[in-house]
Design a protein around this motif. Structure first.
Motif, PDB file in Angstrom:
ATOM      1  N   ASN A  37      17.529   7.737 -12.236  1.00  0.00           N
ATOM      2  CA  ASN A  37      18.885   7.901 -11.718  1.00  0.00           C
ATOM      3  C   ASN A  37      19.266   6.644 -10.946  1.00  0.00           C
ATOM      4  O   ASN A  37      18.513   6.184 -10.093  1.00  0.00           O
ATOM      5  N   SER A  38      20.437   6.094 -11.252  1.00  0.00           N
ATOM      6  CA  SER A  38      20.832   4.825 -10.640  1.00  0.00           C
ATOM      7  C   SER A  38      22.150   4.936  -9.884  1.00  0.00           C
ATOM      8  O   SER A  38      23.135   5.472 -10.395  1.00  0.00           O
ATOM      9  N   HIS A  39      22.149   4.402  -8.661  1.00  0.00           N
ATOM     10  CA  HIS A  39      23.373   4.093  -7.933  1.00  0.00           C
ATOM     11  C   HIS A  39      23.772   2.694  -8.381  1.00  0.00           C
ATOM     12  O   HIS A  39      23.107   1.717  -8.024  1.00  0.00           O
ATOM     13  N   THR A  40      24.845   2.584  -9.123  1.00  0.00           N
ATOM     14  CA  THR A  40      25.136   1.346  -9.837  1.00  0.00           C
ATOM     15  C   THR A  40      26.424   0.708  -9.360  1.00  0.00           C
ATOM     16  O   THR A  40      27.495   1.330  -9.391  1.00  0.00           O
ATOM     17  N   GLY A  41      26.342  -0.566  -8.947  1.00  0.00           N
ATOM     18  CA  GLY A  41      27.524  -1.338  -8.614  1.00  0.00           C
ATOM     19  C   GLY A  41      28.244  -0.818  -7.386  1.00  0.00           C
ATOM     20  O   GLY A  41      27.711  -0.047  -6.588  1.00  0.00           O
ATOM     21  N   ARG A  42      29.483  -1.285  -7.229  1.00  0.00           N
ATOM     22  CA  ARG A  42      30.312  -0.890  -6.096  1.00  0.00           C
ATOM     23  C   ARG A  42      31.678  -0.442  -6.583  1.00  0.00           C
ATOM     24  O   ARG A  42      32.171  -0.892  -7.614  1.00  0.00           O
ATOM     25  N   ASP A  43      32.299   0.424  -5.800  1.00  0.00           N
ATOM     26  CA  ASP A  43      33.572   0.993  -6.215  1.00  0.00           C
ATOM     27  C   ASP A  43      34.688  -0.038  -6.315  1.00  0.00           C
ATOM     28  O   ASP A  43      35.647   0.152  -7.070  1.00  0.00           O
ATOM     29  N   HIS A  44      34.590  -1.137  -5.562  1.00  0.00           N
ATOM     30  CA  HIS A  44      35.674  -2.114  -5.545  1.00  0.00           C
ATOM     31  C   HIS A  44      35.469  -3.261  -6.525  1.00  0.00           C
ATOM     32  O   HIS A  44      36.287  -4.177  -6.574  1.00  0.00           O
ATOM     33  N   TRP A  45      34.392  -3.238  -7.302  1.00  0.00           N
ATOM     34  CA  TRP A  45      34.173  -4.287  -8.286  1.00  0.00           C
ATOM     35  C   TRP A  45      34.987  -4.015  -9.550  1.00  0.00           C
ATOM     36  O   TRP A  45      35.234  -2.858  -9.918  1.00  0.00           O
ATOM     37  N   THR A  46      35.356  -5.078 -10.224  1.00  0.00           N
ATOM     38  CA  THR A  46      36.102  -4.950 -11.463  1.00  0.00           C
ATOM     39  C   THR A  46      35.165  -4.565 -12.607  1.00  0.00           C
ATOM     40  O   THR A  46      33.931  -4.660 -12.501  1.00  0.00           O
ATOM     41  N   ALA A  47      35.770  -4.166 -13.713  1.00  0.00           N
ATOM     42  CA  ALA A  47      34.974  -3.835 -14.897  1.00  0.00           C
ATOM     43  C   ALA A  47      34.168  -5.033 -15.379  1.00  0.00           C
ATOM     44  O   ALA A  47      33.072  -4.870 -15.924  1.00  0.00           O
ATOM     45  N   ALA A  48      34.685  -6.240 -15.165  1.00  0.00           N
ATOM     46  CA  ALA A  48      33.955  -7.433 -15.578  1.00  0.00           C
ATOM     47  C   ALA A  48      32.635  -7.564 -14.831  1.00  0.00           C
ATOM     48  O   ALA A  48      31.668  -8.147 -15.345  1.00  0.00           O
ATOM     49  N   ALA A  49      32.549  -7.020 -13.630  1.00  0.00           N
ATOM     50  CA  ALA A  49      31.300  -7.030 -12.867  1.00  0.00           C
ATOM     51  C   ALA A  49      30.423  -5.828 -13.194  1.00  0.00           C
ATOM     52  O   ALA A  49      29.188  -5.930 -13.165  1.00  0.00           O
ATOM     53  N   ILE A  50      31.027  -4.690 -13.491  1.00  0.00           N
ATOM     54  CA  ILE A  50      30.270  -3.458 -13.741  1.00  0.00           C
ATOM     55  C   ILE A  50      29.706  -3.418 -15.157  1.00  0.00           C
ATOM     56  O   ILE A  50      28.559  -2.978 -15.372  1.00  0.00           O
ATOM     57  N   ASP A  51      30.474  -3.846 -16.141  1.00  0.00           N
ATOM     58  CA  ASP A  51      30.027  -3.728 -17.535  1.00  0.00           C
ATOM     59  C   ASP A  51      28.656  -4.354 -17.787  1.00  0.00           C
ATOM     60  O   ASP A  51      27.826  -3.756 -18.490  1.00  0.00           O
ATOM     61  N   PRO A  52      28.351  -5.542 -17.249  1.00  0.00           N
ATOM     62  CA  PRO A  52      27.015  -6.098 -17.473  1.00  0.00           C
ATOM     63  C   PRO A  52      25.889  -5.253 -16.876  1.00  0.00           C
ATOM     64  O   PRO A  52      24.770  -5.254 -17.396  1.00  0.00           O
ATOM     65  N   LEU A  53      26.179  -4.516 -15.804  1.00  0.00           N
ATOM     66  CA  LEU A  53      25.168  -3.631 -15.209  1.00  0.00           C
ATOM     67  C   LEU A  53      24.897  -2.437 -16.122  1.00  0.00           C
ATOM     68  O   LEU A  53      23.742  -2.040 -16.319  1.00  0.00           O
ATOM     69  N   ILE A  54      25.951  -1.864 -16.670  1.00  0.00           N
ATOM     70  CA  ILE A  54      25.786  -0.751 -17.607  1.00  0.00           C
ATOM     71  C   ILE A  54      25.018  -1.208 -18.835  1.00  0.00           C
ATOM     72  O   ILE A  54      24.108  -0.513 -19.329  1.00  0.00           O
ATOM     73  N   ASP A  55      25.350  -2.384 -19.339  1.00  0.00           N
ATOM     74  CA  ASP A  55      24.663  -2.913 -20.522  1.00  0.00           C
ATOM     75  C   ASP A  55      23.197  -3.192 -20.223  1.00  0.00           C
ATOM     76  O   ASP A  55      22.315  -2.911 -21.050  1.00  0.00           O
TER      77      ASP A  55
END
Length: 271
Positions: free
Chosen positions: A91-109
């Motif tokens: 189970n992962s707490h991933t990224g931050r709520d205020h980051w853009t999709a450009a920052a989050i997508d690489p974490l999901i990938d």
């Protein structure tokens, strides 16, 4: 399909690694959902204790938290360390709520790539301050990442939306269908944890959450899953309200978790 109940390490870690695991076993849980020590020797200690107790393990990653670039590297390292515990999922707490999709997508990938290496699902928890902090925002990620799967901590969405999501029924069903693991805690319109889920004044919130979890069970069953995992996650302070004068918690969070576990064991039983 069976339902396996896990106990969160949160609030029990003061007992030490072995004491924490022993307490979970004593309480009658099927497994423990736990943090992952950064030190290799400590990870080995924890893994041995879990194995000796006959418990299953869910590993919890929540420390990858810096710049988007540093977070990706830390996330990969943390997920690999989590895999050393032989978990049924991470189970992962991933990224931050205020980051853009450009920052989050690489974490999901990156997490998706690690699934093949670890051989277990890596799930992203719906949690305040993380990228899936609200239902509306999460839907966009679910649409763009077909393999993205969630740990459903729906108490946060109740709090963030100041509702029981009555006006987002169709959108909620999409998210429930993509949920693999449940963090069972009852939220309300002004907070992520009601003071006592067994109290009659919170019956609407409890029944609503149970219905959400039942629908996740049904989606899991339809998908052919052999088991559904639920972590009862009623927390100690600051989630648990405290006496305003003494600062003492108003209730025993361990007892509340056991009550919720047994309530769900009855409510979610398959006929």
């Amino acid at each position: 399909m069976r339902i396996d109940f896990f106990c969160a390490w949160w609030g029990l870690d003061h007992l030490g690694l072995e004491g924490m695991v022993a307490r979970v076993a004593e309480l009658g849980y099927d497994g423990i959902e736990t943090f992952v020590p950064g030190d290799a020797a400590e990870r080995s200690r924890l893994g041995r204790a879990i194995e000796a107790a006959g418990l299953a393990c869910i590993a919890h990653q929540y420390e990858a938290d810096g710049s988007p670039e540093r977070t990706r590297s830390e996330l990969i390292d943390n997920l690999r360390r989590a895999g050393e515990l032989g978990p049924v999922l991470v189970n992962s707490h991933t990224g931050r709520d205020h980051w853009t999709a450009a920052a989050i997508d690489p974490l999901i990938d990156a997490a998706a790539d690690l699934e093949d290496e670890l051989g277990v699902p890596v799930l992203h928890e719906t949690h305040r301050s993380r990228f899936p902090y609200s239902l509306a925002v999460t839907l966009d990620y679910l649409q763009r990442h077909p393999t993205l799967r969630l740990t459903a901590d729906l108490s946060h969405w109740a709090c963030v939306s100041e509702s029981l999501l009555e006006d987002q029924a169709d959108e909620l069903e999409t998210a429930l269908a993509r949920s693999v693991h449940v963090h069972a805690r009852v939220g309300w319109a002004q907070g992520a944890q009601v003071p006592d889920p067994a109290a009659p004044r919170w019956s609407t919130e409890l029944d609503t959450h149970v219905d959400w979890w039942r629908r996740i069970r049904d989606h899991r069953r339809t998908s052919g899953a052999e088991a559904m995992t639920i972590t009862t996650e009623i927390g100690p302070p600051p989630y648990m309200p405290v006496d305003p004068t003494t600062g003492a918690p108003i209730a025993d969070f361990v007892e509340q978790n056991v009550w919720l576990r047994e309530h769900l064991r009855a409510e979610l039983a398959l006929s």
